[in-house]
Design an enzyme around this catalytic site. Structure first.
Site, PDB file in Angstrom:
ATOM      1  N   LEU A 241       0.883  -1.160   0.000  1.00  0.00           N
ATOM      2  CA  LEU A 241       0.000   0.000   0.000  1.00  0.00           C
ATOM      3  C   LEU A 241       0.925   1.215   0.000  1.00  0.00           C
ATOM      4  CD1 LEU A 241      -2.670  -0.912   2.736  1.00  0.00           C
ATOM      5  CD2 LEU A 241      -2.980  -0.880   0.262  1.00  0.00           C
ATOM      6  N   ASP A 242       0.498   2.292  -0.655  1.00  0.00           N
ATOM      7  CA  ASP A 242       1.324   3.494  -0.689  1.00  0.00           C
ATOM      8  C   ASP A 242       1.571   4.013   0.727  1.00  0.00           C
ATOM      9  OD1 ASP A 242       1.303   3.395  -3.450  1.00  0.00           O
ATOM     10  OD2 ASP A 242      -0.403   4.768  -3.623  1.00  0.00           O
ATOM     11  N   TYR A 243       2.614   4.823   0.849  1.00  0.00           N
ATOM     12  CA  TYR A 243       2.975   5.447   2.130  1.00  0.00           C
ATOM     13  C   TYR A 243       1.778   6.184   2.738  1.00  0.00           C
ATOM     14  CZ  TYR A 243       5.798   8.441   5.229  1.00  0.00           C
ATOM     15  OH  TYR A 243       6.348   9.087   6.312  1.00  0.00           O
TER      16      TYR A 243
ATOM     17  N   THR B 277      -1.412   5.676   2.033  1.00  0.00           N
ATOM     18  CA  THR B 277      -2.653   4.883   2.021  1.00  0.00           C
ATOM     19  C   THR B 277      -2.728   4.086   3.322  1.00  0.00           C
ATOM     20  OG1 THR B 277      -2.584   4.645  -0.388  1.00  0.00           O
ATOM     21  CG2 THR B 277      -3.913   3.041   0.796  1.00  0.00           C
TER      22      THR B 277
ATOM     23  N   LYS C 278      -5.419   5.341  -7.390  1.00  0.00           N
ATOM     24  CA  LYS C 278      -5.184   6.782  -7.597  1.00  0.00           C
ATOM     25  C   LYS C 278      -5.179   7.095  -9.093  1.00  0.00           C
ATOM     26  CE  LYS C 278      -2.439   7.362  -3.414  1.00  0.00           C
ATOM     27  NZ  LYS C 278      -1.080   7.357  -2.890  1.00  0.00           N
TER      28      LYS C 278
END
Ligand code: URA
Length: 243
Positions: free
Chosen positions: A102-104, A106, A193
């Site tokens: 997961l993104d930083y 998110t 995104k």
């Protein structure tokens, strides 16, 4: 979970699966003190396996479901010294790794395990695990944009996203934002995104709420729990079912 001896040997780093089979046939492997020359025998965590008289080291398989907070890196280490998801599990002997990422910025559901086989399966595109995200986006999302998200949109890399489920959960006209739920089975970089950006709605906040049949129920941000045996089995079985 019970597994064939040659697989357990390979996982323990004794030799490749093929070479382990040869060792079994040569009578070099004992299970619970008895030589076993059969390739089909299954063993579990309670069985004692010896190769040439040496006990093999088996790491217990562990599986965690973490509610990842925003501001944590989905990796086992970070060059810049930022907090990483494995920091939550340092008190355990087993070293776990995140299943995908997961993104930083998110938050949400992230699995971590030391079971490389399951992790690889789950990350393989063939597995098509459904993941539901809830996004707060800029602007008021229109029905035709939802339709585009459902049918697939052209992403930055030129490829189209697969069919998805998309619905609007709420609008905030005053602040010009919408809350959207998006269920996808692909896992390309920044996919959600990029999909929402492609229909003109940059993401302001993103959370993953489900992974297959797993949810964040009972957890708050930064908490984790172990998966049950049934859940682990069901993740292995996802391969055989439509999700
Ligand atoms: N899609 C994104 O854009 N970011 C995530 O962290 C996960 C899915």
């Amino acid at each position: 979970m019970a597994e064939r001896i040659q697989k357990v040997m390979a996982n323990a780093g004794v030799a490749s699966r093929r070479a382990s089979e040869k060792m079994i046939l040569e009578g070099r492997v004992k299970v619970n003190g008895k030589v076993t020359k059969e390739l089909g025998v299954k063993v579990d965590g309670n069985d004692i396996i010896e190769v040439d008289g040496h006990l093999i080291e088996r790491e217990n398989k562990v599986y965690y479901l973490l509610y990842k907070p925003r501001g944590v890196i989905s990796a086992a280490k970070d060059d810049k010294g930022r907090k990483v998801v494995t920091d939550y599990f340092t008190q355990f002997n087993e070293r776990v790794y995140p299943v995908g990422r997961l993104d930083y910025d998110t938050s949400g559901l992230l699995l971590l395990t030391n079971d490389g086989e399951l992790a690889n399966k789950l990350m393989h595109p063939r597995y098509k695990v459904n993941k539901t995200y809830v996004a707060k986006v800029k602007g008021i999302v229109q029905n035709d944009e939802l339709k585009q998200l459902r049918q697939g949109v052209r992403l930055k890399d030129g490829r189209k996203s697969a069919r998805a489920k998309a619905k609007i959960l709420s609008f905030d006209k005053k602040n010009d934002t919408s809350i959207v739920s998006l269920t996808i089975h692909e896992g390309r970089n920044h996919q959600v995104k990029n999909m929402l950006q492609a229909v003109g709605h940059p993401v302001k906040k993103l959370k993953r709420e489900t992974y297959g049949f797993l949810t964040l129920d009972g957890l708050t941000s930064g908490q984790y729990r172990e998966l049950t045996r049934d859940e682990v089995k069901a993740l292995y079985d996802l391969d055989n079912k439509r999700r």
